[in-house]
Design a protein around this motif. Structure first.
Motif, mmCIF file in Angstrom:
data_model
loop_
_atom_site.group_PDB
_atom_site.id
_atom_site.type_symbol
_atom_site.label_atom_id
_atom_site.label_comp_id
_atom_site.label_asym_id
_atom_site.label_seq_id
_atom_site.Cartn_x
_atom_site.Cartn_y
_atom_site.Cartn_z
ATOM 1 N N LEU A 168 49.138 -58.755 8.580
ATOM 2 C CA LEU A 168 49.763 -59.102 9.854
ATOM 3 C C LEU A 168 48.826 -59.926 10.732
ATOM 4 N N GLU A 169 47.536 -59.635 10.645
ATOM 5 C CA GLU A 169 46.576 -60.336 11.501
ATOM 6 C C GLU A 169 46.246 -61.732 10.980
ATOM 7 N N PHE A 170 46.085 -61.871 9.665
ATOM 8 C CA PHE A 170 45.639 -63.140 9.106
ATOM 9 C C PHE A 170 46.744 -63.920 8.399
ATOM 10 N N GLY A 171 47.893 -63.268 8.162
ATOM 11 C CA GLY A 171 48.991 -63.941 7.479
ATOM 12 C C GLY A 171 49.445 -65.219 8.153
ATOM 13 N N PRO A 172 49.686 -65.217 9.470
ATOM 14 C CA PRO A 172 50.131 -66.456 10.125
ATOM 15 C C PRO A 172 49.126 -67.596 9.987
ATOM 16 N N LEU A 173 47.845 -67.278 10.070
ATOM 17 C CA LEU A 173 46.821 -68.308 9.956
ATOM 18 C C LEU A 173 46.808 -68.920 8.554
ATOM 19 N N LEU A 174 46.928 -68.060 7.537
ATOM 20 C CA LEU A 174 46.980 -68.567 6.169
ATOM 21 C C LEU A 174 48.256 -69.380 5.933
ATOM 22 N N ALA A 175 49.368 -68.935 6.536
ATOM 23 C CA ALA A 175 50.624 -69.683 6.417
ATOM 24 C C ALA A 175 50.489 -71.063 7.061
ATOM 25 N N PHE A 176 49.815 -71.133 8.203
ATOM 26 C CA PHE A 176 49.576 -72.422 8.858
ATOM 27 C C PHE A 176 48.735 -73.318 7.961
ATOM 28 N N PHE A 177 47.711 -72.743 7.325
ATOM 29 C CA PHE A 177 46.848 -73.508 6.427
ATOM 30 C C PHE A 177 47.653 -74.101 5.270
ATOM 31 N N VAL A 178 48.512 -73.283 4.660
ATOM 32 C CA VAL A 178 49.322 -73.744 3.536
ATOM 33 C C VAL A 178 50.330 -74.798 3.993
ATOM 34 N N ALA A 179 50.999 -74.530 5.126
ATOM 35 C CA ALA A 179 52.011 -75.470 5.626
ATOM 36 C C ALA A 179 51.385 -76.822 5.957
ATOM 37 N N PHE A 180 50.236 -76.791 6.600
ATOM 38 C CA PHE A 180 49.567 -78.054 6.931
ATOM 39 C C PHE A 180 49.161 -78.799 5.665
ATOM 40 N N GLY A 181 48.649 -78.070 4.676
ATOM 41 C CA GLY A 181 48.247 -78.705 3.429
ATOM 42 C C GLY A 181 49.391 -79.413 2.741
ATOM 43 N N ARG A 182 50.590 -78.852 2.843
ATOM 44 C CA ARG A 182 51.750 -79.450 2.198
ATOM 45 C C ARG A 182 52.363 -80.592 3.011
ATOM 46 N N MET A 183 52.191 -80.558 4.327
ATOM 47 C CA MET A 183 52.905 -81.516 5.178
ATOM 48 C C MET A 183 51.998 -82.499 5.909
ATOM 49 N N LYS A 184 50.694 -82.452 5.676
ATOM 50 C CA LYS A 184 49.771 -83.251 6.489
ATOM 51 C C LYS A 184 49.999 -84.759 6.374
#
Length: 205
Positions: free
Chosen positions: A14-30
Protein backbone atom coordinates in the motif's frame (compact mmCIF):
# COMPACT_ATOMS: atom_id res chain seq x y z
CA UNK A 1 -1.93 6.21 19.61
CA UNK A 2 -0.68 2.98 18.12
CA UNK A 3 -2.45 1.71 15.04
CA UNK A 4 -3.66 -1.78 14.31
CA UNK A 5 -1.07 -4.28 13.10
CA UNK A 6 -1.48 -5.53 9.53
CA UNK A 7 0.50 -7.89 7.34
CA UNK A 8 3.85 -6.16 6.65
CA UNK A 9 3.75 -7.17 2.97
CA UNK A 10 0.30 -5.64 2.60
CA UNK A 11 1.49 -2.48 4.34
CA UNK A 12 4.55 -2.24 2.08
CA UNK A 13 2.35 -2.80 -0.98
CA UNK A 14 0.00 0.00 0.00
CA UNK A 15 2.85 2.38 0.78
CA UNK A 16 5.10 1.71 -2.21
CA UNK A 17 2.64 0.28 -4.75
CA UNK A 18 1.57 3.65 -6.20
CA UNK A 19 5.18 4.75 -6.64
CA UNK A 20 6.10 1.54 -8.45
CA UNK A 21 2.96 1.87 -10.60
CA UNK A 22 4.02 5.41 -11.53
CA UNK A 23 7.48 4.10 -12.45
CA UNK A 24 6.02 1.41 -14.71
CA UNK A 25 3.44 3.74 -16.28
CA UNK A 26 6.06 6.38 -17.04
CA UNK A 27 8.38 3.77 -18.53
CA UNK A 28 5.66 2.64 -20.92
CA UNK A 29 4.36 6.09 -21.86
CA UNK A 30 7.38 8.41 -21.66
CA UNK A 31 7.76 8.65 -25.45
CA UNK A 32 4.03 8.96 -26.14
CA UNK A 33 1.81 12.01 -26.54
CA UNK A 34 -1.86 11.78 -25.61
CA UNK A 35 -4.44 14.02 -27.28
CA UNK A 36 -7.24 14.59 -24.76
CA UNK A 37 -9.86 17.18 -25.56
CA UNK A 38 -8.00 19.90 -27.40
CA UNK A 39 -4.72 19.43 -25.54
CA UNK A 40 -1.68 17.23 -26.00
CA UNK A 41 -0.34 15.66 -22.81
CA UNK A 42 3.05 14.02 -22.33
CA UNK A 43 3.37 10.53 -20.91
CA UNK A 44 4.76 12.06 -17.72
CA UNK A 45 1.61 14.09 -17.09
CA UNK A 46 -0.66 11.12 -17.90
CA UNK A 47 1.33 8.89 -15.53
CA UNK A 48 0.92 11.57 -12.87
CA UNK A 49 -2.85 11.62 -13.50
CA UNK A 50 -2.94 7.86 -12.90
CA UNK A 51 -0.72 8.08 -9.82
CA UNK A 52 -2.83 10.61 -7.89
CA UNK A 53 -6.08 8.60 -7.48
CA UNK A 54 -4.09 5.43 -6.81
CA UNK A 55 -2.19 7.25 -4.05
CA UNK A 56 -5.46 8.48 -2.55
CA UNK A 57 -7.04 5.00 -2.60
CA UNK A 58 -4.04 3.21 -1.07
CA UNK A 59 -3.56 5.86 1.62
CA UNK A 60 -7.24 5.67 2.60
CA UNK A 61 -7.01 1.86 2.61
CA UNK A 62 -3.98 2.05 4.90
CA UNK A 63 -5.85 4.39 7.24
CA UNK A 64 -8.89 2.09 7.20
CA UNK A 65 -6.81 -1.00 8.00
CA UNK A 66 -4.48 0.48 10.61
CA UNK A 67 -6.67 3.16 12.15
CA UNK A 68 -4.00 5.86 11.80
CA UNK A 69 -1.71 7.69 9.38
CA UNK A 70 1.71 9.13 10.14
CA UNK A 71 2.10 12.90 9.70
CA UNK A 72 4.51 12.26 6.83
CA UNK A 73 1.89 10.15 5.03
CA UNK A 74 -0.76 12.85 5.40
CA UNK A 75 1.57 15.62 4.24
CA UNK A 76 2.74 13.52 1.30
CA UNK A 77 -0.83 12.82 0.18
CA UNK A 78 -1.79 16.50 0.38
CA UNK A 79 1.24 17.58 -1.64
CA UNK A 80 0.80 14.78 -4.19
CA UNK A 81 -2.79 15.86 -4.82
CA UNK A 82 -1.88 19.55 -4.81
CA UNK A 83 1.25 19.57 -6.95
CA UNK A 84 0.16 16.64 -9.09
CA UNK A 85 -3.09 18.46 -9.75
CA UNK A 86 -1.18 21.59 -10.75
CA UNK A 87 0.94 19.57 -13.18
CA UNK A 88 -2.23 18.22 -14.82
CA UNK A 89 -4.09 21.53 -14.79
CA UNK A 90 -1.23 23.52 -16.33
CA UNK A 91 0.07 20.54 -18.35
CA UNK A 92 3.50 21.09 -16.79
CA UNK A 93 5.48 18.26 -15.10
CA UNK A 94 7.62 20.73 -13.15
CA UNK A 95 5.03 21.15 -10.40
CA UNK A 96 5.04 17.43 -9.63
CA UNK A 97 8.84 17.32 -9.72
CA UNK A 98 9.01 20.10 -7.14
CA UNK A 99 6.83 18.18 -4.67
CA UNK A 100 9.68 16.21 -3.01
CA UNK A 101 11.66 19.44 -2.57
CA UNK A 102 8.80 21.11 -0.75
CA UNK A 103 7.94 18.17 1.47
CA UNK A 104 11.54 17.69 2.59
CA UNK A 105 11.92 21.40 3.27
CA UNK A 106 8.74 21.31 5.36
CA UNK A 107 9.99 18.34 7.39
CA UNK A 108 13.43 19.90 7.86
CA UNK A 109 11.81 23.17 8.93
CA UNK A 110 9.49 21.52 11.42
CA UNK A 111 12.29 19.47 12.96
CA UNK A 112 14.54 22.53 13.11
CA UNK A 113 11.81 24.66 14.73
CA UNK A 114 11.23 21.96 17.32
CA UNK A 115 14.94 21.91 18.12
CA UNK A 116 14.90 25.69 18.65
CA UNK A 117 12.19 25.10 21.23
CA UNK A 118 14.24 22.32 22.80
CA UNK A 119 11.70 19.71 21.73
CA UNK A 120 12.78 16.91 19.38
CA UNK A 121 9.40 16.47 17.70
CA UNK A 122 10.70 13.40 15.89
CA UNK A 123 10.37 11.56 19.20
CA UNK A 124 6.61 12.13 19.17
CA UNK A 125 6.15 10.08 15.99
CA UNK A 126 8.93 7.51 16.33
CA UNK A 127 9.40 6.85 20.05
CA UNK A 128 7.15 3.80 19.94
CA UNK A 129 9.28 2.21 17.21
CA UNK A 130 12.71 3.35 18.46
CA UNK A 131 12.90 3.83 22.25
CA UNK A 132 15.80 6.17 23.02
CA UNK A 133 17.07 8.50 25.69
CA UNK A 134 16.37 12.24 25.18
CA UNK A 135 19.99 12.93 24.16
CA UNK A 136 19.68 10.38 21.39
CA UNK A 137 16.52 11.99 20.05
CA UNK A 138 18.19 15.41 19.93
CA UNK A 139 21.11 14.04 17.91
CA UNK A 140 18.90 12.02 15.56
CA UNK A 141 16.57 14.98 14.99
CA UNK A 142 19.49 17.27 14.06
CA UNK A 143 20.88 14.68 11.67
CA UNK A 144 17.52 13.99 10.06
CA UNK A 145 16.78 17.71 9.58
CA UNK A 146 20.11 18.12 7.74
CA UNK A 147 19.42 14.93 5.79
CA UNK A 148 16.05 16.27 4.62
CA UNK A 149 17.74 19.50 3.51
CA UNK A 150 20.20 17.43 1.53
CA UNK A 151 17.40 15.49 -0.15
CA UNK A 152 15.64 18.73 -1.09
CA UNK A 153 18.82 20.06 -2.71
CA UNK A 154 19.42 16.74 -4.50
CA UNK A 155 15.88 16.72 -5.90
CA UNK A 156 16.27 20.24 -7.24
CA UNK A 157 19.62 19.45 -8.87
CA UNK A 158 18.31 16.28 -10.51
CA UNK A 159 15.01 17.51 -11.94
CA UNK A 160 16.51 20.76 -13.18
CA UNK A 161 19.62 19.27 -14.78
CA UNK A 162 18.82 15.67 -15.72
CA UNK A 163 16.29 13.77 -17.81
CA UNK A 164 12.76 12.83 -16.77
CA UNK A 165 13.87 9.19 -16.59
CA UNK A 166 16.72 10.07 -14.23
CA UNK A 167 14.33 11.96 -11.96
CA UNK A 168 11.76 9.13 -11.96
CA UNK A 169 14.53 6.64 -11.08
CA UNK A 170 15.68 8.93 -8.28
CA UNK A 171 12.17 9.38 -6.92
CA UNK A 172 11.28 5.70 -7.13
CA UNK A 173 14.48 4.11 -5.88
CA UNK A 174 16.97 6.79 -4.88
CA UNK A 175 14.93 8.49 -2.17
CA UNK A 176 13.86 5.17 -0.62
CA UNK A 177 17.42 3.82 -0.68
CA UNK A 178 18.78 7.05 0.80
CA UNK A 179 16.28 6.93 3.67
CA UNK A 180 17.11 3.30 4.36
CA UNK A 181 20.85 4.03 4.27
CA UNK A 182 20.43 6.99 6.63
CA UNK A 183 18.76 4.95 9.35
CA UNK A 184 21.21 2.08 8.88
CA UNK A 185 24.01 4.58 9.43
CA UNK A 186 22.51 5.52 12.80
CA UNK A 187 23.10 2.05 14.27
CA UNK A 188 25.81 3.30 16.65
CA UNK A 189 23.49 6.06 17.87
CA UNK A 190 20.68 3.57 18.50
CA UNK A 191 23.09 1.24 20.31
CA UNK A 192 24.40 4.02 22.53
CA UNK A 193 21.14 5.72 23.49
CA UNK A 194 18.53 3.03 22.89
CA UNK A 195 16.91 0.91 25.56
CA UNK A 196 14.38 -1.89 25.82
CA UNK A 197 10.92 -1.14 27.10
CA UNK A 198 9.76 -3.19 30.08
CA UNK A 199 7.49 -6.01 28.98
CA UNK A 200 3.90 -6.15 30.19
CA UNK A 201 4.68 -9.12 32.44
CA UNK A 202 7.56 -7.21 34.02
CA UNK A 203 5.26 -4.26 34.76
CA UNK A 204 2.86 -6.49 36.62
CA UNK A 205 5.56 -8.09 38.74
Amino acid sequence: MAGKKINPWLKAGLEFGPLLAFFVAFGRMKEATFHIGNTDYSGFVVATALFIPLMVVTTLALWRLTGRLAPMQIATLVLVVGFGGLSIWFNDPRFFKMKPTLIYLIFAGLLGFGLLLGKPWLQLVMDEAIPMQPEGWLILTKRLALFFLGLAVANELIWRNMSDQAWVNFKTFGLTAAMFAFFMAQSRLFARYGYERPKADDDKA
